[in-house]
Design an enzyme around this catalytic site. Structure first.
Site, PDB file in Angstrom:
ATOM      1  N   GLU A  25       0.830  -1.214   0.000  1.00  0.00           N
ATOM      2  CA  GLU A  25       0.000   0.000   0.000  1.00  0.00           C
ATOM      3  C   GLU A  25       0.861   1.259   0.000  1.00  0.00           C
ATOM      4  O   GLU A  25       1.804   1.379   0.806  1.00  0.00           O
ATOM      5  CB  GLU A  25      -0.911  -0.032   1.226  1.00  0.00           C
ATOM      6  CG  GLU A  25      -2.328   0.354   0.939  1.00  0.00           C
ATOM      7  CD  GLU A  25      -3.035  -0.602  -0.025  1.00  0.00           C
ATOM      8  OE1 GLU A  25      -3.135  -0.263  -1.228  1.00  0.00           O
ATOM      9  OE2 GLU A  25      -3.488  -1.664   0.410  1.00  0.00           O
ATOM     10  N   SER A  60     -13.360   2.275  -8.006  1.00  0.00           N
ATOM     11  CA  SER A  60     -14.462   2.453  -8.945  1.00  0.00           C
ATOM     12  C   SER A  60     -14.049   3.402 -10.075  1.00  0.00           C
ATOM     13  O   SER A  60     -14.466   3.228 -11.219  1.00  0.00           O
ATOM     14  CB  SER A  60     -15.702   2.978  -8.222  1.00  0.00           C
ATOM     15  OG  SER A  60     -15.391   4.150  -7.505  1.00  0.00           O
ATOM     16  N   ASP A  67      -4.194   1.050  -9.345  1.00  0.00           N
ATOM     17  CA  ASP A  67      -5.600   0.733  -9.615  1.00  0.00           C
ATOM     18  C   ASP A  67      -5.847   0.412 -11.087  1.00  0.00           C
ATOM     19  O   ASP A  67      -6.533  -0.555 -11.422  1.00  0.00           O
ATOM     20  CB  ASP A  67      -6.499   1.909  -9.198  1.00  0.00           C
ATOM     21  CG  ASP A  67      -6.255   2.331  -7.761  1.00  0.00           C
ATOM     22  OD1 ASP A  67      -5.686   1.531  -7.000  1.00  0.00           O
ATOM     23  OD2 ASP A  67      -6.609   3.465  -7.398  1.00  0.00           O
TER      24      ASP A  67
END
Ligand code: GLA
Length: 380
Positions: A34, A125, A170
């Protein structure tokens, strides 16, 4: 109705004809690694089964139009520069812009979107939206854009058009992941290795727990973390914190006087090593053994990178107390989701334990599900 059917219905109702095709791209969870992406480091995401679907067809008048099941009134635009389209349409206009910047001529299209990737939950998203549209434009335009170049194009849309200073995690996950695999990505060279990730065969599962905690100060805090990492790299005289190994860490920490910079650096350097250790265990088929690395990653995000909130800390400690082999927050932080590595048979029990712990503290109820690694962006 499936999201493919609802995307088609939204297309037909907005534009009065059938789409030429449907393209889908998934959200992701990051198994480990991360905030390492913008430090040229390592990440290990897998694609969620939840996807965004873009129904797309040619535009009759050379302009672009995009609508969604949430926003049925189409946003229209031509060839634009960053800043000209704002709101959610910027993700789409940004992809068109970034493709042109990269030297490709996307066809003018009309688009209708539906998505089952939860919004604002740290499950990417926005990358799913960018990647579904990018893949559609490449296919419909017959553009020769190799898979390994695509994530950086979508990332430029997000960085330079939308204006979010994110790394390449992402978009890489949404575009390059494969079903049943975790994607080991070197964020400096963009080299990948597809790591077999068949948890069911080992009797295990990843439970994703959406904390449903409101995201607070996400943008400013993300940018501040990124700035601290860059400052540390500059003081240490390296291109990026990727260039500091765990063996160099004590010396590096001595050279960084500032306590905040020391903490941020310790997280990145140890997190990169945890990704490498996780990959080594998975390659050896020792899936359960990655648990302690996941939990150590969480402690590092909580204590050194300081990006967790009470809700995610409680989800992690409760999952561990309920027997999880390891648990950690996944994604950018300040809310979002936790993943827990558990015995497959204990999913309901673990989810119920976390829900009870939330109720006791008066937190908004969490949402939990077992996530199986799905495919990356594709034409349906
Ligand atoms: C967000 C960003 C990614 C990455 C993660 C943290 O998801 O979009 O680029 O930095 O946070 O790992």
């Amino acid at each position: 109705m499936s999201i493919s059917a609802s995307a088609v219905a939204a297309f037909t109702s907005a534009y009065g004809e059938e789409p030429a095709g449907l393209w889908a791209a998934p959200g992701r969870v990051n198994l480990i690694g991360e905030h390492t992406d913008y430090n040229d480091g390592f990440v290990l995401p897998f694609a969620l089964p939840q996807r965004t679907v873009a129904a797309v067809g040619p535009s009759p008048d050379g302009t672009f139009a995009v609508c969604s099941t949430l926003a049925p009134e189409p946003v229209t635009f031509g060839i634009t520069e960053p800043g000209e389209v704002t709101g959610w349409g910027a993700y789409v206009a940004g992809v068109v812009w970034a493709l042109r910047e990269a030297g490709f001529e996307p066809p003018a299209v009309r688009i209708a979107i539906d998505s089952e990737v939860p919004l604002g939950s740290g499950l990417s998203s926005s990358a799913a939206l960018e990647s579904s549209v990018l893949t559609a434009l490449i296919d419909l335009g017959g553009l020769d854009v190799p898979l390994e170049r695509r994530p950086a194009i979508a990332q430029r849309a997000e960085n330079l058009y939308v204006g979010a200073p994110t790394g390449i995690l992402d978009q890489s996950a949404s575009i390059r992941c494969e079903a049943g695999k975790a994607l080991f990505l070197d964020c400096r060279s963009y080299e990948i290795e597809q790591i077999p990730f068949d948890l069911a065969a080992a009797g295990l599962a990843i439970l994703v727990i959406n904390s449903n905690a409101p995201h607070q100060h996400v943008d400013g805090e993300y940018g501040a973390r990124r700035k601290s990492c860059e400052e540390s790299a500059a003081i240490l005289g390296v291109t990026a914190l990727r260039d500091v190994g765990v063996d160099d860490l004590p010396g590096a920490l001595d050279r960084l006087g500032d306590e905040v910079l020391r903490k941020r650096t310790r997280h990145i350097v140890t997190e990169n090593q945890r990704v490498l250790d996780t990959v080594a265990l998975l390659r050896a088929g020792q899936v359960r053994e990655i648990g302690p690395l996941l939990t150590a990653s969480h402690a590092s995000m909580r204590d050194d990178f300081e990006i967790t909130v009470d809700q995610v800390d409680v989800a992690v400690s409760t999952a561990l107390a309920a027997g999880a082999y390891g648990a950690r927050m996944t994604g950018g932080g300040f809310g979002g989701c936790v993943l827990a590595l558990i015995d497959a048979a204990r999913a309901d029990e673990t989810a119920a334990a976390v829900a009870a712990a939330y109720a006791e503290r008066g937190f908004t109820a969490p949402t939990s599900w077992v996530a199986v690694a799905g495919p990356g962006a594709t034409k349906l």
